[in-house]
Design an enzyme around this catalytic site. Structure first.
Site, PDB file in Angstrom:
ATOM      1  CG  MET A  30      -1.866  -1.231   1.204  1.00  0.00           C
ATOM      2  SD  MET A  30      -3.416  -0.968   2.036  1.00  0.00           S
ATOM      3  CE  MET A  30      -2.868  -0.631   3.687  1.00  0.00           C
ATOM      4  CG  HIS A  37       7.209  -2.178   1.949  1.00  0.00           C
ATOM      5  ND1 HIS A  37       7.007  -1.061   2.737  1.00  0.00           N
ATOM      6  CD2 HIS A  37       6.039  -2.850   1.952  1.00  0.00           C
ATOM      7  CE1 HIS A  37       5.767  -1.061   3.190  1.00  0.00           C
ATOM      8  NE2 HIS A  37       5.155  -2.134   2.740  1.00  0.00           N
ATOM      9  CD  GLN A  61      -5.991  -3.737   2.693  1.00  0.00           C
ATOM     10  OE1 GLN A  61      -5.812  -4.219   1.589  1.00  0.00           O
ATOM     11  NE2 GLN A  61      -5.070  -3.794   3.654  1.00  0.00           N
ATOM     12  CE  LYS A 149       4.134  -4.566  10.500  1.00  0.00           C
ATOM     13  NZ  LYS A 149       2.737  -4.291  10.922  1.00  0.00           N
ATOM     14  NE  ARG A 187      -2.816   1.420   9.713  1.00  0.00           N
ATOM     15  CZ  ARG A 187      -3.173   0.412   8.910  1.00  0.00           C
ATOM     16  NH1 ARG A 187      -2.466  -0.698   8.885  1.00  0.00           N
ATOM     17  NH2 ARG A 187      -4.252   0.511   8.144  1.00  0.00           N
TER      18      ARG A 187
HETATM   19  O1  PAF Z   1      -0.026  -5.786   3.648  1.00  0.00           O
HETATM   20  C1  PAF Z   1      -0.447  -4.865   2.928  1.00  0.00           C
HETATM   21  O2  PAF Z   1       0.186  -3.832   2.723  1.00  0.00           O
HETATM   22  C2  PAF Z   1      -1.827  -5.004   2.283  1.00  0.00           C
HETATM   23  O3  PAF Z   1      -2.725  -5.638   3.117  1.00  0.00           O
HETATM   24  C3  PAF Z   1      -1.770  -5.686   0.891  1.00  0.00           C
HETATM   25  C4  PAF Z   1      -1.301  -7.125   1.004  1.00  0.00           C
HETATM   26  C5  PAF Z   1      -0.878  -4.920  -0.038  1.00  0.00           C
HETATM   27  C6  PAF Z   1      -3.182  -5.730   0.277  1.00  0.00           C
HETATM   28  O4  PAF Z   1      -3.682  -4.438   0.089  1.00  0.00           O
END
Ligand code: PAF
Length: 279
Positions: A30, A37, A61, A149, A187
């Protein structure tokens, strides 16, 4: 590096790579990319011929009172990170491109979606499973990389992938932490300096629990950690559970591979963390 904003366009590009015999790696994100990442990107760049990073703050979500609008979106920085780390394609669709007004199809992973985080965020995993299955179809990924995580998310995606016969292989990747133990999360940027310090008690409690898992009863391990978490000023525990690492069922004294997983509010920020515990 190419930025693609349209699902059909990415799917066409991905098909061409498949036909050429290229193996495709996908890192669904996201955005607000951090070292966690980057560790996933590095793995894909090493394993796969083509690396695709998707950046999409997925509205379906988030619950109605959650942080969808305030979720960080540092697009320029994210693109720089992707470029620097040799990503081939960044998929950055609009909400309308992924979920046009007439979108009606959702993916649910029964039971697993309703426990732990799901008990507090009722639409969350349905939104995750739906967007991830769309991303698998759009990207034609051979492998998709997920951080541990979000352990419940990982288990739900593994189950969905098996149940729906996706050809994508799920690659679980270890949690990346700051030196002080704080699990990296987009976050974390919501935390004040003081809250950031208080948050360290989460990883500390989990680490202690993992050490004691071999010799103490599950109840004793859990109680000690929960007591420590309760002492964090201005905090609230959503849940603290020791579950089987295989299927998230409650752990018992015979569980060999368990995960202690927690969700704790520190001020207005909800943090999740977990630790693997083996006998
Ligand atoms: O873990 C995340 O950042 C989100 O839940 C994902 C897997 C990209 C789905 O929107």
């Amino acid at each position: 590096m190419k930025v693609i904003k349209d699902a059909l366009q990415l799917q066409k590009v991905a098909f061409k790579h498949l036909i050429n015999g290229d193996e495709i790696g996908l890192i669904p994100t996201m955005g607000a990319l951090h070292e966690g990442h980057i560790s996933l990107i590095e793995k894909s760049v090493k394993n796969d011929d083509i690396t695709i990073v998707s950046i999409f703050v997925n509205p379906v979500q988030f619950g109605p009172n959650e942080d969808y609008l305030k979720y960080p979106r540092p697009i320029k920085k994210d693109l720089e990170i992707c470029k620097r780390n040799h990503v081939d394609y960044v998929f950055m669709p609009s909400v309308n491109n992924m979920f046009p007004q007439d979108h009606k199809t959702f993916v649910e992973v029964k039971t697993l979606q309703d426990i732990m985080c799901g008990a507090f965020r009722p639409v969350h995993f349905r939104g995750v499973a739906t967007v991830v299955s769309k991303l698998f179809n759009i990207s034609c990924a051979d492998r998709a990389y997920f951080g541990m995580k979000d352990f419940q998310q990982l288990k739900i995606i593994e189950k969905m992938t098996k149940d729906l016969n996706f050809r994508t292989k799920i690659v679980p990747c270890p949690i990346v932490r700051e030196k002080n133990g704080l699990a990296l999360s987009s976050r974390n940027s919501y935390l004040s300096d003081e809250e950031r310090l208080l948050s360290l008690n989460i990883s500390k409690s989990l680490k202690e629990a993992a050490k004691e898992f071999k010799n103490k009863s599950l109840n004793a391990v859990k109680k000690k950690a929960v007591n420590k978490l309760k002492k964090i000023p201005n905090s609230k525990i959503d849940y603290a559970e020791i579950v089987s690492a295989d299927d998230l069922s409650p752990a018992d004294k015979n569980t060999k591979r368990a995960v202690f997983t927690v969700a704790v509010w520190v001020g207005k920020t909800r943090l999740i963390d977990n630790i693997q515990m083996t006998k």
